[in-house]
Design a protein around this motif. Structure first.
Motif, PDB file in Angstrom:
ATOM      1  N   SER A 136     -22.870 -20.410  19.361  1.00 43.40           N
ATOM      2  CA  SER A 136     -23.771 -19.750  18.418  1.00 43.40           C
ATOM      3  C   SER A 136     -23.011 -18.817  17.481  1.00 43.40           C
ATOM      4  N   ALA A 137     -23.492 -18.749  16.245  1.00 46.13           N
ATOM      5  CA  ALA A 137     -22.844 -17.946  15.206  1.00 46.13           C
ATOM      6  C   ALA A 137     -23.275 -16.495  15.330  1.00 46.13           C
ATOM      7  N   ASN A 138     -22.559 -15.788  16.186  1.00 49.91           N
ATOM      8  CA  ASN A 138     -22.809 -14.360  16.375  1.00 49.91           C
ATOM      9  C   ASN A 138     -21.612 -13.770  17.098  1.00 49.91           C
ATOM     10  N   LEU A 139     -21.501 -12.467  17.033  1.00 51.12           N
ATOM     11  CA  LEU A 139     -20.530 -11.789  17.869  1.00 51.12           C
ATOM     12  C   LEU A 139     -21.111 -11.762  19.272  1.00 51.12           C
ATOM     13  N   GLN A 142     -24.518 -10.103  20.538  1.00 50.95           N
ATOM     14  CA  GLN A 142     -25.369  -9.725  19.412  1.00 50.95           C
ATOM     15  C   GLN A 142     -26.256 -10.895  19.007  1.00 50.95           C
ATOM     16  N   ALA A 143     -27.242 -10.600  18.170  1.00 53.64           N
ATOM     17  CA  ALA A 143     -28.178 -11.634  17.721  1.00 53.64           C
ATOM     18  C   ALA A 143     -27.460 -12.675  16.867  1.00 53.64           C
ATOM     19  N   THR A 144     -27.941 -13.904  16.961  1.00 53.36           N
ATOM     20  CA  THR A 144     -27.405 -14.992  16.163  1.00 53.36           C
ATOM     21  C   THR A 144     -27.828 -14.817  14.714  1.00 53.36           C
ATOM     22  N   VAL A 145     -26.937 -15.157  13.778  1.00 53.86           N
ATOM     23  CA  VAL A 145     -27.294 -15.075  12.366  1.00 53.86           C
ATOM     24  C   VAL A 145     -28.384 -16.093  12.070  1.00 53.86           C
ATOM     25  N   THR A 146     -29.256 -15.752  11.137  1.00 53.67           N
ATOM     26  CA  THR A 146     -30.415 -16.602  10.866  1.00 53.67           C
ATOM     27  C   THR A 146     -30.385 -17.239   9.481  1.00 53.67           C
ATOM     28  N   SER A 147     -29.334 -16.963   8.704  1.00 53.17           N
ATOM     29  CA  SER A 147     -29.224 -17.567   7.378  1.00 53.17           C
ATOM     30  C   SER A 147     -27.753 -17.685   6.999  1.00 53.17           C
ATOM     31  N   ILE A 148     -27.495 -18.535   6.037  1.00 53.50           N
ATOM     32  CA  ILE A 148     -26.127 -18.696   5.534  1.00 53.50           C
ATOM     33  C   ILE A 148     -25.653 -17.378   4.912  1.00 53.50           C
ATOM     34  N   VAL A 149     -26.519 -16.694   4.179  1.00 54.42           N
ATOM     35  CA  VAL A 149     -26.137 -15.420   3.548  1.00 54.42           C
ATOM     36  C   VAL A 149     -25.727 -14.409   4.609  1.00 54.42           C
ATOM     37  N   GLU A 150     -26.523 -14.305   5.668  1.00 49.98           N
ATOM     38  CA  GLU A 150     -26.200 -13.388   6.764  1.00 49.98           C
ATOM     39  C   GLU A 150     -24.875 -13.787   7.429  1.00 49.98           C
ATOM     40  N   ALA A 151     -24.667 -15.067   7.590  1.00 46.88           N
ATOM     41  CA  ALA A 151     -23.415 -15.547   8.190  1.00 46.88           C
ATOM     42  C   ALA A 151     -22.225 -15.176   7.317  1.00 46.88           C
TER      43      ALA A 151
END
Length: 187
Positions: A136-139, A142-151
């Motif tokens: 999952s795309a997160n540290l 921590q919560a997983t990112v929910t958008s490409i912008v957030e990522a």
């Protein structure tokens, strides 16, 4: 990634040992070439995840996973459950092949694997010719990112390519089950 040039750019990043971000069934994932130790170490560093925890491999088909799984140790009576659940959002923890690197299995003698039904990931694995590391795309923690912008805000240039396509629509990350016992690690 609907055009060939985007797909080609993501594959080039993988071949160069870089980390990419891509959509999965429920969350964005960070991925890389599972056979490239430096790429996996880079992914673990980005995520701040200890290597001991092991990683998931995501594939287009079971054949792509055979290099990493000790298929001979899968009991015949378990195969129906496993193969009837794929493609889909069910990850199975299976006996790892002796040759599977510790940078994938961590402290375990097993490997977590999934045959996906997400069209973008299927195309990536088909073109790359093998599975991807999928986490999952997160540290860690921590919560997983929910958008490409957030990522892009969180990972910036640490991730070399962002595959901007929709998530699969599931509300929870894949269930993780033990292939030998059926025990659920993550529901």
């Amino acid at each position: 990634m609907s055009d060939l040039s985007s797909l080609s750019a993501a594959i080039t990043s993988l071949e160069q040992g870089d980390v990419i971000l891509y959509p999965t069934e429920a969350v964005y994932g960070l991925g890389c070439d599972p056979d490239n130790q430096q790429a996996v170490e880079r992914l673990l560093s980005i995520k701040q995840r200890p290597v001991e925890k092991g990683l998931i491999l995501i594939a287009d088909n079971y054949g792509q996973l055979l290099k990493y799984v000790d298929d001979a140790k899968l009991p015949m009576d378990k195969r129906a459950d496993i193969f009837s659940s794929w493609p889909g959002a069910l990850t199975w923890v299976m006996p790892a092949a002796k040759s599977t690197p510790k940078w994938l299995t961590g402290q375990f003698d097993t490997i977590a694997v999934r045959v996906t039904n997400h069209p973008t990931v299927k195309r990536l694995c088909q073109q790359f010719g093998k599975p991807l590391v999928s986490t999952s795309a997160n540290l860690t923690g921590q919560a997983t990112v929910t958008s490409i912008v957030e990522a892009q805000q969180q990972f910036a240039e640490q991730v070399s390519f962002y595959v901007d396509e929709p998530l699969g629509g599931n509300t929870q990350p894949s269930t993780i089950k033990d292939a030998m016992t059926g025990n659920v690690f993550r529901g």
